[in-house]
Design a protein around this motif. Structure first.
Motif, PDB file in Angstrom:
ATOM      1  N   ARG A   1     -17.757  33.724  28.407  1.00 10.84           N
ATOM      2  CA  ARG A   1     -18.963  34.348  27.665  1.00 10.84           C
ATOM      3  C   ARG A   1     -17.943  35.110  26.726  1.00 10.84           C
ATOM      4  O   ARG A   1     -16.994  35.746  27.049  1.00 10.84           O
ATOM      5  CB  ARG A   1     -19.428  35.417  28.735  1.00 10.84           C
ATOM      6  CG  ARG A   1     -20.527  36.470  28.023  1.00 10.84           C
ATOM      7  CD  ARG A   1     -21.289  37.336  29.025  1.00 10.84           C
ATOM      8  NE  ARG A   1     -21.985  38.379  28.589  1.00 10.84           N
ATOM      9  CZ  ARG A   1     -23.159  38.438  28.361  1.00 10.84           C
ATOM     10  NH1 ARG A   1     -23.910  37.324  28.495  1.00 10.84           N
ATOM     11  NH2 ARG A   1     -23.781  39.398  27.811  1.00 10.84           N
ATOM     12  N   HIS A   2     -18.337  35.128  25.306  1.00 12.52           N
ATOM     13  CA  HIS A   2     -17.619  35.700  24.300  1.00 12.52           C
ATOM     14  C   HIS A   2     -17.658  37.234  24.647  1.00 12.52           C
ATOM     15  O   HIS A   2     -18.549  37.932  24.828  1.00 12.52           O
ATOM     16  CB  HIS A   2     -18.452  35.408  23.055  1.00 12.52           C
ATOM     17  CG  HIS A   2     -17.659  35.899  21.722  1.00 12.52           C
ATOM     18  ND1 HIS A   2     -17.429  36.981  21.315  1.00 12.52           N
ATOM     19  CD2 HIS A   2     -16.851  34.956  20.931  1.00 12.52           C
ATOM     20  CE1 HIS A   2     -16.637  37.184  20.306  1.00 12.52           C
ATOM     21  NE2 HIS A   2     -16.406  35.983  20.050  1.00 12.52           N
TER      22      HIS A   2
ATOM     23  N   GLU B   1     -22.280  35.035  23.743  1.00 15.32           N
ATOM     24  CA  GLU B   1     -22.527  33.781  23.573  1.00 15.32           C
ATOM     25  C   GLU B   1     -21.550  33.104  24.475  1.00 15.32           C
ATOM     26  O   GLU B   1     -20.468  33.362  24.832  1.00 15.32           O
ATOM     27  CB  GLU B   1     -22.373  33.276  22.106  1.00 15.32           C
ATOM     28  CG  GLU B   1     -23.247  33.995  21.100  1.00 15.32           C
ATOM     29  CD  GLU B   1     -22.986  33.288  19.620  1.00 15.32           C
ATOM     30  OE1 GLU B   1     -23.622  32.446  19.211  1.00 15.32           O
ATOM     31  OE2 GLU B   1     -22.122  33.607  19.131  1.00 15.32           O
ATOM     32  N   ASP B   2     -21.992  31.792  24.958  1.00  8.20           N
ATOM     33  CA  ASP B   2     -21.116  30.933  25.649  1.00  8.20           C
ATOM     34  C   ASP B   2     -20.388  29.931  25.020  1.00  8.20           C
ATOM     35  O   ASP B   2     -20.883  29.352  24.046  1.00  8.20           O
ATOM     36  CB  ASP B   2     -22.001  29.960  26.541  1.00  8.20           C
ATOM     37  CG  ASP B   2     -22.868  30.712  27.586  1.00  8.20           C
ATOM     38  OD1 ASP B   2     -22.511  31.902  27.960  1.00  8.20           O
ATOM     39  OD2 ASP B   2     -23.616  30.318  28.294  1.00  8.20           O
ATOM     40  N   TYR B   3     -18.857  30.086  25.043  1.00  6.79           N
ATOM     41  CA  TYR B   3     -17.919  29.209  24.347  1.00  6.79           C
ATOM     42  C   TYR B   3     -17.493  28.332  25.231  1.00  6.79           C
ATOM     43  O   TYR B   3     -17.217  28.545  26.367  1.00  6.79           O
ATOM     44  CB  TYR B   3     -16.969  30.244  23.723  1.00  6.79           C
ATOM     45  CG  TYR B   3     -17.228  30.824  22.394  1.00  6.79           C
ATOM     46  CD1 TYR B   3     -16.220  30.764  21.384  1.00  6.79           C
ATOM     47  CD2 TYR B   3     -18.405  31.209  22.049  1.00  6.79           C
ATOM     48  CE1 TYR B   3     -16.341  31.224  20.101  1.00  6.79           C
ATOM     49  CE2 TYR B   3     -18.797  32.158  20.640  1.00  6.79           C
ATOM     50  CZ  TYR B   3     -17.779  31.883  19.909  1.00  6.79           C
ATOM     51  OH  TYR B   3     -18.152  32.372  18.764  1.00  6.79           O
TER      52      TYR B   3
ATOM     53  N   THR C   1     -19.845  39.124  21.392  1.00  4.71           N
ATOM     54  CA  THR C   1     -21.279  38.610  21.243  1.00  4.71           C
ATOM     55  C   THR C   1     -22.039  38.217  22.433  1.00  4.71           C
ATOM     56  O   THR C   1     -23.301  38.076  22.383  1.00  4.71           O
ATOM     57  CB  THR C   1     -21.416  37.314  20.272  1.00  4.71           C
ATOM     58  OG1 THR C   1     -20.865  36.296  20.871  1.00  4.71           O
ATOM     59  CG2 THR C   1     -20.718  37.562  18.994  1.00  4.71           C
TER      60      THR C   1
ATOM     61  N   ASP D   1     -29.842  41.471  29.797  1.00  7.27           N
ATOM     62  CA  ASP D   1     -28.574  40.994  29.690  1.00  7.27           C
ATOM     63  C   ASP D   1     -27.801  40.591  30.996  1.00  7.27           C
ATOM     64  O   ASP D   1     -28.391  41.081  32.055  1.00  7.27           O
ATOM     65  CB  ASP D   1     -27.375  41.701  28.850  1.00  7.27           C
ATOM     66  CG  ASP D   1     -26.242  41.319  28.788  1.00  7.27           C
ATOM     67  OD1 ASP D   1     -25.958  40.511  27.581  1.00  7.27           O
ATOM     68  OD2 ASP D   1     -25.247  41.513  29.475  1.00  7.27           O
TER      69      ASP D   1
END
Length: 282
Positions: free
Chosen positions: A112-113, A118-120, A116, A79
């Protein structure tokens, strides 16, 4: 003839070194300067369309753990926190950025969410300490309604869009496949003067009438420009909802669209949107 194995070994070693340095330089460039980003959904229409390709300016806000990529390949699962946790993490304190520069209201930001990872990509609406509310689809910031004016009608074809193959939502639904899908376009002006388009499908949802969101210190509040089709800070932080986003989770600012394709594949050159190449993101 006796030198060939040695020459072969040198060639392989030089190739390995070349690949290593190329990957290292590419990784540093991606971490420090610009990160490529494809728009996978319609939550930022009509500012950003599905299939737009842009580079995220990572120098805009300085660096945190979120500046580093997560690596998942061949059983390796690292990560971003494992790689760059020393730069600061999403601990809720709002710190942890080096060479940090605060974002401005109205910026289109990749982050970064919080759950999760994830990239938003969304638009920054609420700054630390702000009170945000939506009443009857109208945005209020610190008790004051934002200025709105008619922006006409946004029209697109009702068909599967992008790699995910999802059809758009339409205010004139039901619409047959290949038909004209319409949404109301509104020009919204934020308190600092930033003007941008939003889309309204004109049906009421829980995100059109909300309570008051009080943005904590060190956090930000984001919304999609396609207001009726965006999972953003109006939804509580969860595997789907974004909630308040810690400052350390900001990755960078979207400044300019480089390339755009309306097709399901980049190879479909007849679907390229040449009018969007190198367009500034407002």
């Amino acid at each position: 003839m006796a030198d060939k194995p040695k020459e072969s070994g040198n060639f392989i070693w030089e190739t390995v070194k070349t690949i290593f340095w190329a990957l290292l330089i590419a990784g540093l460039f991606r971490t420090l300067f610009f990160q490529p980003f494809w728009i996978p959904s319609g939550s930022m229409k009509d500012t950003l369309l599905i299939g737009d390709f842009l580079f995220v300016n990572k120098m805009a806000y300085g660096y945190s753990y979120a500046s580093c990529p997560s690596i998942k390949v061949a059983g390796l699962d690292l990560d971003a926190k494992d790689i760059c946790g020393f730069l600061g993490s999403d601990d809720g304190e709002g710190g942890g950025r080096i060479l940090g520069h605060g974002p401005e209201r109205g910026d289109v930001v990749v982050f970064r969410h919080p759950v999760t990872g994830e990239d938003y990509i969304k638009r920054l609406i609420g700054m630390p300490g702000d009170e945000i509310q939506v009443r009857d689809s109208l945005l209020y910031i610190n008790g004051e309604p934002v200025k709105q004016q008619d922006g006409g009608i946004f029209t697109e074809t009702y068909e599967p869009q992008g790699p995910q193959g999802r059809a758009p939502l339409c205010s004139n639904a039901p619409v047959g496949m290949g038909g004209e899908c319409k949404k109301t376009r509104i020009i919204e002006t934020l308190p600092n003067g930033v003007t941008h388009d939003i889309l309204d499908i004109r049906y009421q949802s829980q995100a059109d009438d909300t309570g008051v969101y009080r943005v904590p210190a060190g956090h930000y509040f984001f919304m999609g420009d396609n207001r009726d089709n965006s999972t953003d800070s109006r939804f509580a932080q969860s595997a789907r909802g974004v909630g308040f986003v810690p400052a350390a989770n900001l990755i960078g600012r979207a400044d300019r669209i480089i390339f755009s394709s309306a097709g399901r594949s980049l190879l479909f050159f007849w679907d390229w949107r040449k009018d969007r190449f190198f367009r500034k993101v407002d």
